[in-house]
Structures are given as C-alpha cells and as structure tokens.
Scaffold this motif. Sequence first.
Motif, PDB file in Angstrom:
ATOM      1  N   VAL A 157       0.838  -1.202   0.000  1.00 47.08           N
ATOM      2  CA  VAL A 157       0.000   0.000   0.000  1.00 47.08           C
ATOM      3  C   VAL A 157       0.874   1.254   0.000  1.00 47.08           C
ATOM      4  CG1 VAL A 157      -1.700   1.317   1.334  1.00 47.08           C
ATOM      5  CG2 VAL A 157      -1.939  -1.161   1.118  1.00 47.08           C
ATOM      6  N   LYS A 158       1.982   1.208   0.712  1.00 52.27           N
ATOM      7  CA  LYS A 158       2.858   2.378   0.824  1.00 52.27           C
ATOM      8  C   LYS A 158       3.815   2.525  -0.353  1.00 52.27           C
ATOM      9  CE  LYS A 158       2.843   2.554   5.843  1.00 52.27           C
ATOM     10  NZ  LYS A 158       3.655   2.421   7.066  1.00 52.27           N
ATOM     11  N   VAL A 159       4.380   1.418  -0.823  1.00 52.78           N
ATOM     12  CA  VAL A 159       5.437   1.526  -1.835  1.00 52.78           C
ATOM     13  C   VAL A 159       5.006   1.081  -3.230  1.00 52.78           C
ATOM     14  CG1 VAL A 159       7.230   1.200  -0.085  1.00 52.78           C
ATOM     15  CG2 VAL A 159       6.452  -0.764  -1.421  1.00 52.78           C
ATOM     16  N   GLY A 160       3.869   0.442  -3.354  1.00 47.97           N
ATOM     17  CA  GLY A 160       3.435  -0.061  -4.653  1.00 47.97           C
ATOM     18  C   GLY A 160       4.222  -1.301  -5.039  1.00 47.97           C
ATOM     19  N   TYR A 161       4.159  -1.650  -6.321  1.00 49.57           N
ATOM     20  CA  TYR A 161       4.829  -2.840  -6.834  1.00 49.57           C
ATOM     21  C   TYR A 161       5.933  -2.413  -7.790  1.00 49.57           C
ATOM     22  CZ  TYR A 161       0.638  -4.983  -4.971  1.00 49.57           C
ATOM     23  OH  TYR A 161      -0.364  -5.367  -4.140  1.00 49.57           O
ATOM     24  N   PRO A 162       6.978  -3.231  -7.912  1.00 47.64           N
ATOM     25  CA  PRO A 162       8.075  -2.850  -8.796  1.00 47.64           C
ATOM     26  C   PRO A 162       7.675  -2.917 -10.268  1.00 47.64           C
ATOM     27  CG  PRO A 162       8.420  -5.056  -7.945  1.00 47.64           C
ATOM     28  CD  PRO A 162       7.210  -4.499  -7.238  1.00 47.64           C
ATOM     29  N   GLN A 163       8.263  -2.049 -11.066  1.00 54.69           N
ATOM     30  CA  GLN A 163       7.974  -2.007 -12.500  1.00 54.69           C
ATOM     31  C   GLN A 163       8.263  -3.356 -13.160  1.00 54.69           C
ATOM     32  OE1 GLN A 163       6.504   0.512 -14.301  1.00 54.69           O
ATOM     33  NE2 GLN A 163       6.435  -1.029 -15.931  1.00 54.69           N
ATOM     34  N   ARG A 164       9.289  -4.058 -12.700  1.00 54.35           N
ATOM     35  CA  ARG A 164       9.643  -5.338 -13.323  1.00 54.35           C
ATOM     36  C   ARG A 164       8.504  -6.355 -13.241  1.00 54.35           C
ATOM     37  NH1 ARG A 164      12.160  -5.383  -8.381  1.00 54.35           N
ATOM     38  NH2 ARG A 164      11.954  -7.297  -7.177  1.00 54.35           N
ATOM     39  N   MET A 165       7.663  -6.232 -12.231  1.00 53.75           N
ATOM     40  CA  MET A 165       6.503  -7.121 -12.100  1.00 53.75           C
ATOM     41  C   MET A 165       5.504  -6.844 -13.231  1.00 53.75           C
ATOM     42  SD  MET A 165       3.986  -7.297  -8.827  1.00 53.75           S
ATOM     43  CE  MET A 165       2.404  -8.097  -8.885  1.00 53.75           C
ATOM     44  N   ARG A 166       5.226  -5.577 -13.470  1.00 50.88           N
ATOM     45  CA  ARG A 166       4.302  -5.212 -14.551  1.00 50.88           C
ATOM     46  C   ARG A 166       4.896  -5.563 -15.912  1.00 50.88           C
ATOM     47  NH1 ARG A 166       3.773  -1.351 -10.671  1.00 50.88           N
ATOM     48  NH2 ARG A 166       5.274   0.087 -11.579  1.00 50.88           N
ATOM     49  N   ASP A 167       6.203  -5.367 -16.060  1.00 56.15           N
ATOM     50  CA  ASP A 167       6.871  -5.713 -17.319  1.00 56.15           C
ATOM     51  C   ASP A 167       6.786  -7.210 -17.590  1.00 56.15           C
ATOM     52  OD1 ASP A 167       7.528  -3.025 -17.553  1.00 56.15           O
ATOM     53  OD2 ASP A 167       9.611  -3.301 -16.899  1.00 56.15           O
ATOM     54  N   TRP A 168       6.996  -8.022 -16.568  1.00 57.66           N
ATOM     55  CA  TRP A 168       6.931  -9.481 -16.726  1.00 57.66           C
ATOM     56  C   TRP A 168       5.524  -9.901 -17.167  1.00 57.66           C
ATOM     57  CZ3 TRP A 168       4.300 -13.645 -14.655  1.00 57.66           C
ATOM     58  CH2 TRP A 168       4.851 -14.899 -14.888  1.00 57.66           C
ATOM     59  N   THR A 169       4.519  -9.326 -16.516  1.00 59.03           N
ATOM     60  CA  THR A 169       3.133  -9.655 -16.864  1.00 59.03           C
ATOM     61  C   THR A 169       2.831  -9.230 -18.297  1.00 59.03           C
ATOM     62  OG1 THR A 169       2.448  -9.451 -14.550  1.00 59.03           O
ATOM     63  CG2 THR A 169       0.714  -9.302 -16.215  1.00 59.03           C
ATOM     64  N   ALA A 170       3.305  -8.066 -18.698  1.00 60.17           N
ATOM     65  CA  ALA A 170       3.076  -7.595 -20.068  1.00 60.17           C
ATOM     66  C   ALA A 170       3.754  -8.518 -21.076  1.00 60.17           C
ATOM     67  CB  ALA A 170       3.595  -6.164 -20.224  1.00 60.17           C
ATOM     68  N   ARG A 171       4.976  -8.961 -20.784  1.00 59.68           N
ATOM     69  CA  ARG A 171       5.671  -9.891 -21.679  1.00 59.68           C
ATOM     70  C   ARG A 171       4.906 -11.198 -21.810  1.00 59.68           C
ATOM     71  NH1 ARG A 171      10.107  -8.070 -18.734  1.00 59.68           N
ATOM     72  NH2 ARG A 171      10.245 -10.055 -17.596  1.00 59.68           N
ATOM     73  N   ARG A 172       4.350 -11.680 -20.718  1.00 63.23           N
ATOM     74  CA  ARG A 172       3.559 -12.923 -20.743  1.00 63.23           C
ATOM     75  C   ARG A 172       2.328 -12.756 -21.627  1.00 63.23           C
ATOM     76  NH1 ARG A 172       4.381 -17.894 -18.868  1.00 63.23           N
ATOM     77  NH2 ARG A 172       2.333 -17.905 -17.942  1.00 63.23           N
TER      78      ARG A 172
END
Length: 116
Positions: free
Chosen positions: A85-100
């Motif tokens: 909630v405070k720091v959010g999620y790392p960009q690499r997580m969103r990038d991995w999901t987008a690549r999938r």
Amino acid sequence: MGLLRRGRNRPGTLRAATSGDVDHLREFIRSRQGVEAYLEPRTAVTDTTVVLVAADGEWTRRRVSDTHAAESLAKKHAIPLYDAVKVGYPQRMRDWTARRKESGGRSFGGSDGVPS
C-alpha cells in the motif's frame, strides 16, 4: 500467530492460508533469485496476502494468516518485506506480466496461474 489458520471454509467467509499456500511461497523463494515480498492487507474480499517478486519480475501471490506471518517468512528467508500500500509494486513485475500477455501466456499474471 503462525503462518496458518485452521478452520472450515463456509460460504461468505474468507479462505485462510493453508499449508499449500505457505509451501508455495517457500518454494518460490527457494527457486528464484532476488525475491522481494510485498504485503497486501486484508480486504473485504481477500485475506492478508503476500506477493513475491523475483529479480526478473516473475511473481506469485498467496494468503498468509496475518502480518506477523509475512514478517516471519521474510525474516526466515532473509528477503525484504515491503508494504504494498505504501510503496506499490516494482515495475519489473508489470513488465513481466506484459511480456507474458504479448507472448500468448496467461493474461492474468502470476507464475502459478492464480488470477491477480
């Protein structure tokens, strides 16, 4: 409180963490490099959860019994634990999901096929 809560799942109640949930988290940490943990608070529809994100962005989500269980897991495996909630999620997580998604993989994320 430990990593698990025992009890029956009844309609309209939240499913508690199981030994399978905890085993999955431990295996993910053991088998990936650079894993970080992101604590997600309990909501009206979901119990407390932990999202684990590896260095390459691969991620998984599972329930834990409470904040203390997440802290214990992170400490035992010497990985950082962040408040999502405070720091959010790392960009690499969103990038991995987008690549999938682009490669025809599951469109809902998570390495384990559990909808996010």
